[in-house]
Structures are given as C-alpha cells and as structure tokens.
Design a protein around this motif. Structure first.
Motif, PDB file in Angstrom:
ATOM      1  N   ASP A  99       0.823  -1.213   0.000  1.00 48.20           N
ATOM      2  CA  ASP A  99       0.000   0.000   0.000  1.00 48.20           C
ATOM      3  C   ASP A  99       0.859   1.267   0.000  1.00 48.20           C
ATOM      4  O   ASP A  99       0.345   2.358  -0.196  1.00 48.20           O
ATOM      5  CB  ASP A  99      -1.005  -0.015   1.166  1.00 48.20           C
ATOM      6  N   GLN A 100       2.162   1.139   0.224  1.00 45.35           N
ATOM      7  CA  GLN A 100       3.033   2.310   0.239  1.00 45.35           C
ATOM      8  C   GLN A 100       3.727   2.446  -1.121  1.00 45.35           C
ATOM      9  O   GLN A 100       4.449   1.535  -1.538  1.00 45.35           O
ATOM     10  CB  GLN A 100       4.106   2.149   1.312  1.00 45.35           C
ATOM     11  N   SER A 101       3.542   3.606  -1.742  1.00 49.71           N
ATOM     12  CA  SER A 101       4.090   3.766  -3.091  1.00 49.71           C
ATOM     13  C   SER A 101       5.620   3.740  -3.100  1.00 49.71           C
ATOM     14  O   SER A 101       6.234   3.195  -4.008  1.00 49.71           O
ATOM     15  CB  SER A 101       3.562   5.057  -3.720  1.00 49.71           C
ATOM     16  N   ASP A 102       6.238   4.293  -2.039  1.00 49.25           N
ATOM     17  CA  ASP A 102       7.702   4.292  -1.988  1.00 49.25           C
ATOM     18  C   ASP A 102       8.253   2.872  -1.943  1.00 49.25           C
ATOM     19  O   ASP A 102       9.287   2.574  -2.530  1.00 49.25           O
ATOM     20  CB  ASP A 102       8.196   5.058  -0.746  1.00 49.25           C
ATOM     21  N   ILE A 103       7.557   2.010  -1.221  1.00 50.90           N
ATOM     22  CA  ILE A 103       8.043   0.630  -1.106  1.00 50.90           C
ATOM     23  C   ILE A 103       7.835  -0.120  -2.423  1.00 50.90           C
ATOM     24  O   ILE A 103       8.700  -0.881  -2.867  1.00 50.90           O
ATOM     25  CB  ILE A 103       7.361  -0.079   0.085  1.00 50.90           C
ATOM     26  N   LYS A 125       7.968   1.274  -5.254  1.00 45.53           N
ATOM     27  CA  LYS A 125       9.026   1.797  -6.132  1.00 45.53           C
ATOM     28  C   LYS A 125      10.348   1.087  -5.836  1.00 45.53           C
ATOM     29  O   LYS A 125      11.072   0.678  -6.746  1.00 45.53           O
ATOM     30  CB  LYS A 125       9.167   3.313  -5.906  1.00 45.53           C
ATOM     31  N   LEU A 126      10.640   0.882  -4.553  1.00 47.93           N
ATOM     32  CA  LEU A 126      11.878   0.223  -4.155  1.00 47.93           C
ATOM     33  C   LEU A 126      11.930  -1.207  -4.715  1.00 47.93           C
ATOM     34  O   LEU A 126      12.942  -1.630  -5.288  1.00 47.93           O
ATOM     35  CB  LEU A 126      11.985   0.192  -2.620  1.00 47.93           C
ATOM     36  N   PRO A 128      12.597  -3.867   7.633  1.00 47.58           N
ATOM     37  CA  PRO A 128      13.231  -3.479   6.373  1.00 47.58           C
ATOM     38  C   PRO A 128      14.062  -4.646   5.802  1.00 47.58           C
ATOM     39  O   PRO A 128      14.662  -5.368   6.575  1.00 47.58           O
ATOM     40  CB  PRO A 128      14.148  -2.321   6.765  1.00 47.58           C
ATOM     41  N   PHE A 129      14.054  -4.758   4.505  1.00 45.10           N
ATOM     42  CA  PHE A 129      14.754  -5.892   3.907  1.00 45.10           C
ATOM     43  C   PHE A 129      15.906  -5.392   3.042  1.00 45.10           C
ATOM     44  O   PHE A 129      15.942  -4.220   2.659  1.00 45.10           O
ATOM     45  CB  PHE A 129      13.784  -6.717   3.058  1.00 45.10           C
ATOM     46  N   PRO A 169      17.485  -5.219  -0.454  1.00 41.67           N
ATOM     47  CA  PRO A 169      17.077  -5.444  -1.844  1.00 41.67           C
ATOM     48  C   PRO A 169      17.931  -6.515  -2.516  1.00 41.67           C
ATOM     49  O   PRO A 169      17.432  -7.311  -3.305  1.00 41.67           O
ATOM     50  CB  PRO A 169      17.272  -4.084  -2.507  1.00 41.67           C
ATOM     51  N   ARG A 222       9.084   1.007  10.988  1.00 37.99           N
ATOM     52  CA  ARG A 222       9.796   0.200  10.013  1.00 37.99           C
ATOM     53  C   ARG A 222       9.555   0.702   8.589  1.00 37.99           C
ATOM     54  O   ARG A 222      10.448   0.606   7.753  1.00 37.99           O
ATOM     55  CB  ARG A 222       9.313  -1.245  10.092  1.00 37.99           C
ATOM     56  N   THR A 223       8.355   1.230   8.351  1.00 33.35           N
ATOM     57  CA  THR A 223       8.013   1.596   6.983  1.00 33.35           C
ATOM     58  C   THR A 223       8.998   2.596   6.367  1.00 33.35           C
ATOM     59  O   THR A 223       9.544   2.329   5.307  1.00 33.35           O
ATOM     60  CB  THR A 223       6.559   2.084   6.936  1.00 33.35           C
ATOM     61  N   MET A 251      11.953   3.114   7.319  1.00 37.16           N
ATOM     62  CA  MET A 251      13.270   2.480   7.309  1.00 37.16           C
ATOM     63  C   MET A 251      13.439   1.580   6.087  1.00 37.16           C
ATOM     64  O   MET A 251      14.551   1.410   5.595  1.00 37.16           O
ATOM     65  CB  MET A 251      13.471   1.675   8.585  1.00 37.16           C
ATOM     66  N   VAL A 252      12.331   1.006   5.615  1.00 38.64           N
ATOM     67  CA  VAL A 252      12.406   0.146   4.430  1.00 38.64           C
ATOM     68  C   VAL A 252      12.986   0.942   3.265  1.00 38.64           C
ATOM     69  O   VAL A 252      13.906   0.493   2.588  1.00 38.64           O
ATOM     70  CB  VAL A 252      11.008  -0.391   4.050  1.00 38.64           C
ATOM     71  N   SER A 253      12.459   2.152   3.066  1.00 38.72           N
ATOM     72  CA  SER A 253      12.934   2.977   1.955  1.00 38.72           C
ATOM     73  C   SER A 253      14.374   3.407   2.161  1.00 38.72           C
ATOM     74  O   SER A 253      15.195   3.339   1.246  1.00 38.72           O
ATOM     75  CB  SER A 253      12.073   4.230   1.827  1.00 38.72           C
ATOM     76  N   PHE A 294      16.772   2.130   4.098  1.00 39.07           N
ATOM     77  CA  PHE A 294      17.697   1.003   4.033  1.00 39.07           C
ATOM     78  C   PHE A 294      17.791   0.455   2.599  1.00 39.07           C
ATOM     79  O   PHE A 294      18.880   0.254   2.066  1.00 39.07           O
ATOM     80  CB  PHE A 294      17.190  -0.067   5.005  1.00 39.07           C
ATOM     81  N   GLY A 295      16.630   0.251   1.976  1.00 36.44           N
ATOM     82  CA  GLY A 295      16.574  -0.383   0.663  1.00 36.44           C
ATOM     83  C   GLY A 295      17.197   0.460  -0.432  1.00 36.44           C
ATOM     84  O   GLY A 295      18.090   0.005  -1.159  1.00 36.44           O
ATOM     85  N   PHE A 296      16.773   1.733  -0.538  1.00 34.42           N
ATOM     86  CA  PHE A 296      17.285   2.575  -1.617  1.00 34.42           C
ATOM     87  C   PHE A 296      18.782   2.822  -1.458  1.00 34.42           C
ATOM     88  O   PHE A 296      19.527   2.840  -2.433  1.00 34.42           O
ATOM     89  CB  PHE A 296      16.526   3.908  -1.686  1.00 34.42           C
ATOM     90  N   ASP A 316      16.055  10.734  -7.761  1.00 36.98           N
ATOM     91  CA  ASP A 316      14.731  10.358  -7.258  1.00 36.98           C
ATOM     92  C   ASP A 316      14.853   9.487  -5.998  1.00 36.98           C
ATOM     93  O   ASP A 316      14.143   9.682  -5.005  1.00 36.98           O
ATOM     94  CB  ASP A 316      13.982   9.612  -8.370  1.00 36.98           C
ATOM     95  N   MET A 317      15.808   8.525  -6.067  1.00 38.70           N
ATOM     96  CA  MET A 317      15.990   7.643  -4.911  1.00 38.70           C
ATOM     97  C   MET A 317      16.473   8.425  -3.691  1.00 38.70           C
ATOM     98  O   MET A 317      16.011   8.206  -2.568  1.00 38.70           O
ATOM     99  CB  MET A 317      16.991   6.527  -5.267  1.00 38.70           C
ATOM    100  N   THR A 330      13.678  10.269  -2.128  1.00 37.52           N
ATOM    101  CA  THR A 330      12.823   9.387  -1.333  1.00 37.52           C
ATOM    102  C   THR A 330      13.460   9.099   0.032  1.00 37.52           C
ATOM    103  O   THR A 330      12.798   9.167   1.071  1.00 37.52           O
ATOM    104  CB  THR A 330      12.574   8.060  -2.086  1.00 37.52           C
ATOM    105  N   ARG A 352      13.088  12.180   2.154  1.00 35.14           N
ATOM    106  CA  ARG A 352      11.714  12.380   2.607  1.00 35.14           C
ATOM    107  C   ARG A 352      11.357  11.385   3.730  1.00 35.14           C
ATOM    108  O   ARG A 352      10.797  11.743   4.754  1.00 35.14           O
ATOM    109  CB  ARG A 352      10.755  12.208   1.431  1.00 35.14           C
ATOM    110  N   GLN A 353      11.750  10.126   3.497  1.00 35.94           N
ATOM    111  CA  GLN A 353      11.396   9.101   4.481  1.00 35.94           C
ATOM    112  C   GLN A 353      12.171   9.277   5.785  1.00 35.94           C
ATOM    113  O   GLN A 353      11.643   9.016   6.859  1.00 35.94           O
ATOM    114  CB  GLN A 353      11.647   7.699   3.903  1.00 35.94           C
ATOM    115  N   GLY A 364       0.491   6.405   1.353  1.00 38.94           N
ATOM    116  CA  GLY A 364       1.807   6.993   1.571  1.00 38.94           C
ATOM    117  C   GLY A 364       2.024   8.222   0.710  1.00 38.94           C
ATOM    118  O   GLY A 364       3.092   8.819   0.738  1.00 38.94           O
ATOM    119  N   ASN A 365       1.008   8.618  -0.066  1.00 40.21           N
ATOM    120  CA  ASN A 365       1.172   9.797  -0.914  1.00 40.21           C
ATOM    121  C   ASN A 365       1.123  11.082  -0.112  1.00 40.21           C
ATOM    122  O   ASN A 365       1.714  12.079  -0.485  1.00 40.21           O
ATOM    123  CB  ASN A 365       0.088   9.818  -1.998  1.00 40.21           C
TER     124      ASN A 365
END
Lengths: 125, 528
Positions: free
Chosen positions: A10-14, A16-17, A108-109, A111, B298-299, B301-303, B305-307, B323-324, B327, B330-331, B466-467
């Motif tokens: 449901d989160q657009s950023d996730i 995108k990731l 968090p995972f 990638p 965590r949400t 943190m996902v961005s 950590f991941g990006f 862009d990354m 993000t 922002r996060q 999340g928008n």
C-alpha cells in the motif's frame, strides 16, 4: 523468458523500491496497492512471482491473498509468493508458512537479498 | 491434743520470734489481764498501730464462743475454735484457737476469714502475709487465679472480637471478591465485592452451597468463550499452578475475572475473584500500540535502508539516483518527525498535564502565532482567518499552538488539489462554561464515517497510500492536548467534500464589561 511479477504494497515508496530491485529483462512488473486488486491481477496475469505485503487497506490482507493463490488449482502450480512485511513475530512467520508462502521476508529488507531470493525461487522452476 | 502443746516465742531452739510470726502471722499474745502483749506481723497490718497493753476487747470482739471475758475463760477453751472480729479498720473476722503461751500468757493463733481476692485487698493483705501452711492462702490463691483467668479470658475474647472486626473490615473493604467455604461446602464469609461481581444479594449467597454457586456462575458466564467455570473442579485441583483460572462473565456486566483458590488447614476453601477486565484491555491496547509503532517506524526504514543499498551496489541513471535520494530524504524526515511526535505524546501523557503551564492568553495571539508557525514552503496557499474575538483563553500557549498547527497542517495536507482552508472562531457555552470554538475547515478529500471513527487512533492514517506524508500521531496529540485543557475536539467530514475540525478551549474569566458586550454580540451573531 519474460515472466510477470506482481508487487503488492500500500506504500508507493516501497513499491518503487521493489520495482527498482526487480528491474531486469526477466520481468514484466505490475503493481497493486490493496488485496482485492492483487487477487484480481494475479488471476489475470498469472505471475511467476508475487511480492506481497500483509497489512493493507481493504477486506483482503496479504495472508488471505496468499492463501487464495495457493489454494487456486492453476495459480498454485505457477506462482511463487514472497511475503514482504513488517510483521516479524514468530506467530506471523508461522501464519505465512501456514497459508503456503514460498518465502517470508521481514521489513526493512535488503534489496540484494530479495534479488537473490527471487533468483533462487524462479531458478528452481 | 492441741492443749498440751506448750508454745514458746523465744526459748524454742528452732522457732525464734521472727520464725514464730512467720508460722502464725496473725497471732495475738495476751497477758493475764487480757492485755495485748504482742501481735503477729500480719495482724499488725490489719489492726494498725495500737496502744501498748491495750485490752483485747478494745481491739477485738469475741463472737464465739460467747462470754469469753477473762483469762480463765479463754484458758478453758485452749485448743477450741474461737471466732472474733477486729474493731478497727474494715472489721475483719478471724478464726483460730487460744493456746497456752509461756509466762502465763495466752496465744490466740488466728487466721482471717476472707471470701475473695477483693476482701484480701481491702484488708491490705498480700499473699506473703499468710503462712505457707494456711489453707486460707490457698483458697485465696484459687480465687485470685480464677479471677485472673476470667479477666484474661475476657481480655482475650475482647482482643479476638477486635481482631475479627478488623479482619471483617479488611475483607469487606477488599476490592476483590472473597468467599470462604467450610469443609461442608457451606459459605461462611462473603464480601461485598464478591456479591457485586456475581450480582448476588448477601442473604441469597449465604444460602448457597458450592454446587449452587457453580450453577450461578455457569449461568452468568459468557457462552461464546466456551468457559465452563467450576469452583468445585478448581477445589479438587491440588497442583498449585492450576489453582487459578480465568472466567469471562457476560452478566451482570461483561467482565474478565481471575479466579484463585486456596485450601485452609481445617478443610475450608477460600476463593478469590479479581476483576482483570481493565488490565486485560490495557494489555491489549499496549500490544496493539507497540505493534502499530513498530510497523510505522519500520516503513520509512524500508525505503532508507533499501534505496541506499541499491545506490551502493547498482548503477542507475542520474535521474533515478536523484529520485531515490529524494525518497530517502523524505522518508528519513518522516522518521524523525514520527520519533519526535511519539516522544511528545509520551511526554504529554506521562506527565498527565502536570507540566502544563496554563495561563490566561490572548486568543488572537494564539491564532496568529499558530498560523505563522505553520511552515509551508511548498505552496503559497494561505489560511483564511475570520475575525477573532478579543477574549482570553486558559491555555498552555506552546501546547495549544502545537494542536492548532497540527489541525491546520492536516487541512492543507488532505486537500492536495487546493481549495480554501478557513479558520473561524466563535464563542459558545457548554453547560455554564464559556468556550472559544475554533473551526478549521478544508475542501479536501474528506473521510468516510469508518475513517472518521478511527481518526484519533494512534498511527491511523486516512490515506494509507503513503502519498500524503504523516505519522498518524498528530490527531492523537491534538486530542490529548484538548483533553488536558478540559477542552473538546470533534471532527466532521464528508468524502470528497472536506473536513471540519472543531476545537473548543475554555475561556479565561472575562476581564471587563467591554469584553462582555463583545462576547454578547458574538453569541448573538451565532444565534442569527
């Protein structure tokens, strides 16, 4: 061979990731932000892999979507499911396996680890 | 037989005057004229100081036998019983016998006739005043022991009565239910909390046996939980860890009860009922909150950590990299905001308003600062502020500004397509208390009734996509702040139309008549 991958969160950023992680010539990427859309798209797209969040708005959560896929006569043969969720307690992981997911990753995972896992699952086809 | 004993006070080798007095502490020695020559030490205590050689009749009256008027009369009665009464003091009666003394003296060997310990005390005598062989001492000792025992028994019974009253009060004031069965399974004690939990009257309860109470419990229990509570089963359980169970009652009101049981040495059983409804609910809420907090933290943190991992390990175009990074930025900003808000909320809650600096503050200034404090760099949209009445409100300005800021920021965030954000103020009363009512309205996406129900829950986001950035903590904090100010907060909303947040803050005492007029005109305007 190109196969369909369905990314559900449901989160657009996730989303995108995950899309950027999965970016390759192997996959046609599709996204859904709720359980109902995910189920409908899974039926239409017959993806080789679904990356599935658990907590989403709407009447179907990720566990339910996974269960539907894994009890569907056709989809259960073709579709691998990776649960990708912030719910990391033992009971949640057990529930994931109970509904038939092929792998369970807690957010968090990494990638890169996700890429590796997808490779492994699709490669084992 | 006694007549032939010749008693002596001094010549007897084993009995000196002192020893004689110890053996016969109430003796009276008389000369031939019946003058008192000497008295035993205990007799002296009773008759008190007397003249030397005073006549017997001045100190004692011989009651029996009659006509003992001369030395010879008494001499004839040697060894026979003699009763006399002292004329001094309390008039103690003595009994004994005359004996022949040395040097033509007579010895009256007497002992007082005392019926009770009280009489002994009245006569001023203690046990050491009696000869050890004197049966009167034994009788008195028995009387005294009996009396002491009676006093002790009374004291002990009184102590027991007090103790029992104390225990009853403790039992009665206990907020948890207690019931005590004897070995025959009859109820002996029951406290009010127990009666209240089970909706029983005392008389009804005292009439019940264990089986009756089990039937009653089963009737009250919540059938949906599948509970089958039984005191009897619990009673038969001997493993200590199983002597507890949880009951779900549906009536007289819905409750969760922890039931514990203990056996008393005399075969009785005590049951202890603890209402854990509230703590179970608090536990549940705490777990829910922790789960929600963990998920929300965590949400972002996902961005992040991941990006960042992708950026380190893979190649992307310049545009994708930018862009990354945006993000991630922002996060991480969201993460910082969430942690700050969580801390604010925790601080506000844990202090329960103790650190609020409530003061009379100009409403005008509050609104002005709140609007100014709203940092909106990404848009030139403005808040339309209507006329603010010139009144003072009772607030902690910093906290209340935070609340209004949050409401204004929500109004902008949830109307991404634009539309007016309006702030209106009017005066209203709740009961007799005047309130400043601040209404902040937007023309944004609005909320469904279901979303509206959950709007004040922590971490709840009406926009789950999340928008729209946010932590889901803002409204919880606004509510907390409003409540600490004894204020009100309400939301009305319609999907696709917009949302109105209504915040009521108590007015400070009105300082002068001018303000009153203004207030009246405002209220009048409202009515119109």
């Amino acid at each position: 061979m190109i196969c369909n991958a369905l990314i559900v969160d449901d989160q657009s950023d996730i989303r995108k990731l995950i899309m950027m992680t999965m970016q390759s010539e192997k996959f046609e990427l599709y996204e859904a932000d709720n359980g109902e859309d995910a189920w409908r798209m899974a039926c239409n797209l017959r993806p080789c892999i679904v990356l599935l969040d658990v907590m989403m708005p709407g009447s179907l959560d990720g566990f339910q979507v996974c269960e539907k896929i894994k009890t569907d006569d056709m989809l259960k043969l073709t579709t691998k499911v990776i649960m990708l969720t912030a719910r990391g307690q033992t009971a949640d992981v057990e529930r994931g396996h109970a509904v038939g997911c092929d792998a369970y990753m807690v957010k968090p995972f990494s990638p890169l680890a996700l890429s590796g896992l997808v490779e492994k699952l699709i490669g084992s086809e | 037989m006694a007549a032939i004993i010749k008693l002596t006070l001094s010549q007897q080798p084993f009995l000196n005057a002192n020893g004689f007095s110890r053996a016969f502490p109430f003796y009276v020695q008389l000369d031939e004229q019946l003058h008192i020559v000497q008295l035993g030490r205990s007799m002296q205590k009773i008759v008190g100081p007397i003249e030397h050689r005073i006549h017997l009749n001045n100190v004692f009256q011989v009651l029996c036998p009659k006509n003992m008027d001369t030395y010879e009369d008494l001499q004839r009665n040697v060894g026979e019983t003699l009763t006399l009464v002292s004329c001094t003091g309390e008039g103690v009666t003595f009994r004994g016998c005359p004996e022949q003394g040395e040097n033509n003296t007579l010895l009256l060997l007497l002992t007082p006739i005392l019926q009770s310990y009280a009489e002994q005390q009245d006569a001023g005598l203690s046990f050491s005043d009696f000869a050890k062989h004197d049966a009167a001492a034994d009788t008195l000792l028995l009387a005294q022991t009996t009396r002491m025992s009676a006093l002790d028994a009374e004291r002990i019974s009184m102590r027991l009565r007090h103790r029992s009253e104390q225990l009853s009060s403790i039992l009665e004031l206990n907020i948890h239910g207690v019931v005590f069965f004897d070995s025959e399974q009859t109820i002996l004690h029951v406290n009010s909390a127990f009666l209240e939990i089970l909706g029983l009257k005392r008389a009804e309860a005292l009439d019940m046996c264990l089986t009756d109470l089990d039937a009653w419990l089963l009737d009250l229990s919540d059938k949906d939980t599948g509970d089958c509570p039984s005191l009897a089963v619990l009673r038969e359980t001997y493993e200590s860890e199983k002597l507890q169970t949880t009951l779900h009652l549906a009536r007289p009101r819905s409750r969760i009860i922890r039931l514990a049981c203990a056996h008393s040495p005399d075969g009785g059983t005590v049951y202890y009922l603890r209402d854990i409804t509230h703590e179970t609910e608090v536990d549940r809420m705490k777990s829910e909150f922790l789960a929600a907090a963990a998920h929300e933290l965590r949400t972002p943190m996902v961005s992040i950590f991941g990006f960042s991992e992708l950026l380190i390990h893979r190649k992307f175009t310049e545009e994708q990299r930018a862009d990354m990074l945006r993000t991630i930025h922002r996060q991480s900003g969201l993460l910082v905001k969430m942690v700050n808000e969580l801390l604010d909320l925790a601080r506000i809650e844990s202090r329960r308003g103790l650190d609020l600096k409530i003061q009379s503050h100009s409403l005008h200034e509050l609104i002005e600062n709140s609007v100014k404090g709203l940092m909106r760099t990404d848009t030139d949209r403005q808040v339309n502020v209507a006329t603010v009445p010139n009144v003072s409100v009772m607030i902690d300005p910093e906290k209340m500004q935070l609340a209004i800021n949050n409401l204004l920021s929500n109004a902008f965030k949830y109307s991404p397509q634009g539309g007016a954000v309006t702030l209106n103020v009017h005066i209203d009363t709740v009961g007799a208390e005047p309130f400043a009512v601040i209404e902040i309205s937007d023309q944004g996406i609005g909320m469904s009734p279901e979303q509206l129900d959950k709007a004040f829950e922590r971490f709840y986001r009406a926009d789950a996509s999340g928008n729209i950035p946010g932590t889901g903590l803002g409204l919880s904090m606004v509510k907390e702040i409003a409540e600490l100010h004894k204020g009100r907060i309400k939301l009305t909303s319609k999907m696709g139309v917009g949302t109105v947040a209504i915040l009521g803050i108590p007015l400070a005492a009105l300082p002068n008549a001018g303000d009153l007029t203004e207030l009246a005109s405002h209220i009048k305007k409202e009515i119109q």
